[in-house]
Enzyme design. Structure first.
Site, PDB file in Angstrom:
ATOM      1  N   LYS A  43      -3.695  56.481  20.805  1.00 48.31           N
ATOM      2  CA  LYS A  43      -3.310  55.383  19.918  1.00 48.31           C
ATOM      3  C   LYS A  43      -4.539  54.756  19.256  1.00 48.31           C
ATOM      4  O   LYS A  43      -4.550  54.525  18.057  1.00 48.31           O
ATOM      5  CB  LYS A  43      -2.534  54.303  20.705  1.00 48.31           C
TER       6      LYS A  43
ATOM      7  N   ARG B 145       5.001  46.181  23.898  1.00 47.85           N
ATOM      8  CA  ARG B 145       5.119  46.998  25.105  1.00 47.85           C
ATOM      9  C   ARG B 145       6.367  46.653  25.898  1.00 47.85           C
ATOM     10  O   ARG B 145       6.634  47.293  26.912  1.00 47.85           O
ATOM     11  CB  ARG B 145       3.907  46.766  25.988  1.00 47.85           C
TER      12      ARG B 145
ATOM     13  N   ARG C   7     -12.657  59.651  30.116  1.00 45.43           N
ATOM     14  CA  ARG C   7     -13.167  59.150  28.830  1.00 45.43           C
ATOM     15  C   ARG C   7     -14.173  57.998  28.993  1.00 45.43           C
ATOM     16  O   ARG C   7     -14.121  57.255  29.968  1.00 45.43           O
ATOM     17  CB  ARG C   7     -12.002  58.726  27.915  1.00 45.43           C
TER      18      ARG C   7
ATOM     19  N   ARG D 215     -13.942  51.952  30.698  1.00 52.84           N
ATOM     20  CA  ARG D 215     -13.052  50.822  30.935  1.00 52.84           C
ATOM     21  C   ARG D 215     -12.786  50.686  32.431  1.00 52.84           C
ATOM     22  O   ARG D 215     -12.605  51.687  33.119  1.00 52.84           O
ATOM     23  CB  ARG D 215     -11.728  51.033  30.191  1.00 52.84           C
TER      24      ARG D 215
ATOM     25  N   ARG E 229      -0.407  52.216  35.129  1.00 54.58           N
ATOM     26  CA  ARG E 229      -0.203  51.998  33.686  1.00 54.58           C
ATOM     27  C   ARG E 229       0.889  52.934  33.161  1.00 54.58           C
ATOM     28  O   ARG E 229       1.699  52.554  32.315  1.00 54.58           O
ATOM     29  CB  ARG E 229      -1.525  52.197  32.929  1.00 54.58           C
TER      30      ARG E 229
END
Ligand code: AMP
Length: 228
Positions: free
Chosen positions: A23, A98, A137, A171, A182
């Site tokens: 996203k 969300r 990542r 993160r 999540r």
């Protein structure tokens, strides 16, 4: 309510998809190519946490656990940001809404401005592969370039290919345990939005497992129709 293709109304695009679906990457592409402003509630919340605001203090623990921050906090942050002048040309929402409550609140907010959600684009991916994508990542803290341990390591370890900084950041919530939470939150609370937008004629599905350029091409076609 459907904003359709009315050119005098600033487009509102939504990107839906589980963590790691791309996203953020695709929202940045849409921002550069079409001048839509990328609004990431995750980024806005991380900024609030870093600044130590009241909202940030309340959000921090929930974010670290991989849950969803309350609609009240998220809506307050988002509606303030939407008031800023740069949003007048159109926005691409990344990570918002969300929950159904957030989607309904967004519809109401846009209605008061004579706007509506033009397209809610679902980035369709394989969940299991997403966990691997997210936990590997990291980004350059100086210029924001994204990397991945396996798919896109920097040419020299620890040094950004683009700006040369040595400030790679991960993160706090990109660890395996939090990513699973999540994903659970996505399926329980966000996936129902696919039906919400399908009922309103705004849902578009894009296969997001393949090449980044091909995904960008599919999204650009949708954005072109809305910004023409
Ligand atoms: P993201 O950067 O979109 O992956 O979001 C990171 C975290 O911020 C999420 O796991 C949630 O804890 C929180 N968050 C971001 N956007 C929302 C939202 N629209 N509603 C509730 N929580 C959110």
């Amino acid at each position: 309510m459907d904003g359709g293709n009315q050119p005098n109304i600033a487009p509102v695009l939504i990107l839906l998809g589980p963590p790691g679906a791309g996203k953020g990457t695709q929202a940045r592409m849409l921002e550069e190519k079409f001048g839509l402003v990328q609004l990431s509630t995750g980024d806005l919340l991380r900024a609030a946490v870093a600044a130590g605001t009241e909202a940030g203090l309340q959000a921090k623990e929930v974010m670290e656990a991989g849950g969803l921050v309350s609609d009240e906090i998220v809506l307050a942050i988002l509606s303030d940001r939407l008031e800023e002048p740069d949003c007048a040309n159109g926005v691409v929402l990344d990570g918002f809404p969300r929950t159904t409550g957030q989607a309904e609140a967004l519809d109401k907010l846009l209605f008061t401005k004579g706007q509506a959600v033009n397209a809610a684009i679902s980035l369709e991916v394989d969940d299991v592969k997403m966990v691997f994508r997210v936990t590997g990542r990291f980004t350059c803290g100086a210029c924001g370039e994204g990397y991945h341990e396996t798919f896109k390591p920097p040419k020299v370890e620890g040094i950004c290919d683009v700006c040369g900084a040595q400030d790679m950041k991960r993160r706090a919530d990109d660890n395996a345990k939090t990513v699973m939470s999540r994903l659970d939150a996505y399926h329980a609370q966000t996936a129902p939005l696919l039906a919400y937008y399908a009922e309103r004629g705004a849902l578009k599905k894009v296969d997001a497992m393949g090449d980044i350029g091909a995904i960008a091409g599919a999204l650009s076609k949708i954005a072109e129709r809305l910004t023409a």
